[in-house]
Design an enzyme around this catalytic site. Structure first.
Site, PDB file in Angstrom:
ATOM      1  N   THR A 159     -22.622 -15.386   6.170  1.00  0.00           N
ATOM      2  CA  THR A 159     -23.392 -14.591   7.129  1.00  0.00           C
ATOM      3  C   THR A 159     -24.856 -14.548   6.714  1.00  0.00           C
ATOM      4  OG1 THR A 159     -23.468 -12.466   8.294  1.00  0.00           O
ATOM      5  CG2 THR A 159     -23.044 -12.380   5.948  1.00  0.00           C
ATOM      6  N   SER A 180     -16.384  11.780   6.348  1.00  0.00           N
ATOM      7  CA  SER A 180     -17.414  11.926   7.382  1.00  0.00           C
ATOM      8  C   SER A 180     -17.036  12.849   8.526  1.00  0.00           C
ATOM      9  CB  SER A 180     -17.779  10.552   7.947  1.00  0.00           C
ATOM     10  OG  SER A 180     -16.649   9.944   8.540  1.00  0.00           O
ATOM     11  N   THR A 231     -24.254   2.805   1.662  1.00  0.00           N
ATOM     12  CA  THR A 231     -24.940   2.305   2.855  1.00  0.00           C
ATOM     13  C   THR A 231     -26.433   2.527   2.755  1.00  0.00           C
ATOM     14  OG1 THR A 231     -25.062   2.473   5.270  1.00  0.00           O
ATOM     15  CG2 THR A 231     -24.679   4.502   4.089  1.00  0.00           C
ATOM     16  N   LYS A 260       0.835  -1.212   0.000  1.00  0.00           N
ATOM     17  CA  LYS A 260       0.000   0.000   0.000  1.00  0.00           C
ATOM     18  C   LYS A 260       0.866   1.257   0.000  1.00  0.00           C
ATOM     19  CE  LYS A 260      -0.673   0.320   5.036  1.00  0.00           C
ATOM     20  NZ  LYS A 260       0.105  -0.884   5.408  1.00  0.00           N
ATOM     21  N   LYS A 282     -27.810   5.412   6.487  1.00  0.00           N
ATOM     22  CA  LYS A 282     -27.669   6.853   6.753  1.00  0.00           C
ATOM     23  C   LYS A 282     -28.795   7.614   6.058  1.00  0.00           C
ATOM     24  CE  LYS A 282     -22.829   6.662   8.028  1.00  0.00           C
ATOM     25  NZ  LYS A 282     -22.801   5.211   8.285  1.00  0.00           N
ATOM     26  N   HIS A 291     -21.438   8.664   2.747  1.00  0.00           N
ATOM     27  CA  HIS A 291     -22.003   9.905   3.290  1.00  0.00           C
ATOM     28  C   HIS A 291     -22.505  10.846   2.200  1.00  0.00           C
ATOM     29  CE1 HIS A 291     -20.862   9.157   7.491  1.00  0.00           C
ATOM     30  NE2 HIS A 291     -19.829   8.527   6.974  1.00  0.00           N
TER      31      HIS A 291
END
Length: 601
Positions: A453, A365, A421, A332, A424, A393
């Site tokens: 999951t 954010s 998301t 990275k 929000k 966001h």
């Protein structure tokens, strides 16, 4: 008087007080069964000032010493002498009970022998227990030291016990902060000692659950929330709640399993299609949260791309992105926040054929800054790199249909992977990845955080689908207009009041610099206690040390009175904590900057 021995004290009662003696003996018998040990009745102890109202003694020796001590201290009693002399001369010694009635000396002797044996066995058991506790303490201390260190730095986090009121956003009921670190098992066991088996009634037959409810009601306080991520109040939208209620009644509570095992429902398919259309992508994959979406998608790329892949990450990226980068095991490079010159210098270190991924956000954010998406996409094309953009966001809040900053700048087709998301602006829960069909299908087949999951419940996906449809409509455009208008109004009033608004924000996020974790936490408590305002302090590691702040998130449902009250309250808090306010000249110069920065979005 009865015989007084040196090894024990018996009842000392004048014959003229036999009626009193019988009463006291009965009381002593009842008390001794519950309390055990040695006791003086309240009749004597309350009356005799020389004993200083001492009612309970652990053993005979303490009792004897207590009498002798007080006898020497008081002129009314002999300075030297036996307990007999003290008792005979003390006018208050009508009733004296010093220990339980002993049965027989032989019984006492056997008891002592038994106690000695028990003591020897107990010593061995205690040594074993101490060794076990020492081993347990090692691990306990490891965790305890971390907690103590965080507390010393003033950044120990306490969760607020909140109750949202459907239809009243941004108002909510506040029940104080949660008491973390308590041993709930011991507390529960202690509570059970005063209740019957069903835990519904106390020892007097009263409903204990009602008592708890009454206690909670006494603590309840109605507050205005200024830090919610339910940016548009869609979590309490009537149509959204109605869609969730309908899905819950028709489908039940849970999804029934993972997406591979009976957990793919019609709501999942419909929502993924709508999100793909929103972001102008071929396909979308739903996750339990956007943290899971980011972390899983990025870390799974190491099973798809070559091992010499290099990731380029903005230094202000969210923890979920950082976590995914670490787990990917790829090399990275971290570039300075929104600095495309620095990014290009890092890209130039690698050949054109080296696989590369540039990971960044559209709206950051904690600062409210906007990423230079066009410039980064241009560099990615030049250097043969993939782009991964977090629109968490921004989705629902920007663009004609709420697709985010990419829609504002008309560059959705240039970004390879977009994450977003549902928790929000959409006001529900969950996360997703949108991209081309090959990338999404690869993640569907390989990503552990998706495969292993349980899928999102039907009521959640139904609510998110309805919220998305509303925000794509004219109603959504109206909400976004009032959202930006209130954010701009709050920024202007903060600047006019001389409060340290961090002006680099060009979005709905309004950061207010404090600069110290302890002060920030104390100020947040003061706002709640004195002004009925709830705002969460933002401390390290969410932001760097020295950059502690309040993160204000005005929404379309905040009104002008709420904004004025907030600014006045913040000004009062700043003055009470002796923090500096900016002068009016600099405030006036900053007004135009605030307006121009917000007009970009």
């Amino acid at each position: 008087k009865t015989k007084l021995e040196t090894t024990k004290l018996s009842l000392l009662v004048p014959k003229s007080k036999m009626n009193l003696h019988n009463t006291v003996k009965q009381v002593f018998h009842q008390v001794s069964q519950k309390q055990g040990g040695f006791i003086m009745t309240s009749v004597f102890a309350d009356a005799c000032p020389h004993l200083k109202k001492e009612k309970y003694f652990e053993n005979y020796s303490k009792y004897e010493n207590k009498i002798r001590y007080n006898a020497k201290k008081n002129k009314e009693h002999p300075k030297e002498g036996s307990i007999r002399e003290f008792v005979e001369k003390c006018p208050f010694a009508n009733v004296l009970i010093a220990n339980k009635i002993i049965n027989e000396e032989k019984g006492n002797f056997n008891n002592r022998k038994r106690e000695e044996k028990n003591t020897q066995n107990g010593f061995i058991e205690n040594m074993k227990k101490m060794k076990e506790e020492k081993e347990e303490d090692f691990y306990g201390n490891c965790f305890g030291n971390v907690i103590d260190g965080i507390k010393k730095e003033g950044r120990y986090r306490e969760f607020a016990n909140m109750e949202r009121i459907n239809g009243s956003h941004p108002k909510a009921n506040y029940y104080g902060n949660v008491r973390h670190g308590r041993n709930e098992r011991k507390i529960r066991e202690k509570e059970k000692t005063n209740r019957y088996y069903n835990d519904e009634w106390d020892e007097n037959g009263n409903d204990s659950s009602r008592k708890e409810e009454e206690f909670q009601q006494q603590k309840k306080k109605n507050v205005t929330v200024w830090c919610s991520n339910d940016y548009l109040g869609m979590g309490q939208n009537k149509e959204v709640v109605g869609a969730m209620t309908k899905a819950l009644q028709e489908n039940g509570a849970g999804s029934g399993g993972t997406r591979n095992i009976s957990g793919t429902l019609k709501y999942h398919i419909e929502l993924e299609k709508e999100l793909s259309i929103l972001h102008e992508k071929e396909a979308t994959l739903l996750f339990g949260s956007c943290y899971m979406a980011n972390q899983t998608a990025i870390s799974t790329l190491n099973r798809i791309l070559p091992s010499n892949t290099v990731i380029f990450s903005d230094e202000m990226n969210h923890a979920s992105l950082i976590d995914g980068i670490k787990n990917s095991k790829f090399k990275k490079e971290i570039f300075k926040h929104n600095d495309t010159i620095h990014l290009e210098s890092l890209l130039n270190k690698y050949s054109h054929d080296t696989p590369k991924i540039i990971i960044f956000e559209s709206v950051y954010s904690m600062s409210g800054t906007v990423g230079p998406i066009k410039k980064i996409c241009s560099l990615a094309k030049k250097h043969n790199a993939l782009t991964f953009l977090d629109e968490v966001h921004a989705v629902g809040l920007y663009g004609k249909t709420g697709a985010g900053i990419c829609e504002v700048e008309n560059i959705s087709d240039q970004v390879d992977i977009i994450s977003g998301t549902l928790g929000k602006a959409f006001g529900v829960y969950g996360g997703y990845i949108s991209s081309n069909a090959k990338i999404i299908d690869s993640l569907r087949l390989l990503a552990p955080g998706f495969i292993f999951t349980t899928s999102l419940p039907p009521c959640i996906t139904a609510g998110a689908l309805k919220s998305l449809q509303i925000l794509k409509s004219d109603i959504g455009s109206l909400l976004r207009y009032h959202h930006q208008k209130n954010a701009n109004t709050l920024k202007l009033k903060l600047v006019q009041a001389g409060l340290p608004y961090m002006s680099e924000s060009s979005t709905h996020i309004v950061p207010l610099l404090v600069g110290d974790s302890t002060t920030c936490t104390q100020m947040a408590k003061y706002l709640e206690q004195h002004h009925n305002i709830y705002v969460q302090p933002i401390n390290y590691p969410t932001v760097p040390k020295g950059q502690e702040r309040f993160r204000l998130t005005p929404g379309p449902l905040h009104n002008n009175d709420m904004i004025d009250h907030l600014v006045q309250s913040l000004t009062s808090v700043w003055e009470n904590f002796n923090l500096p306010l900016k002068n009016s000249n600099s405030n006036n110069n900053n007004n135009n900057n605030v307006i121009s920065s917000n007009s970009k979005i």
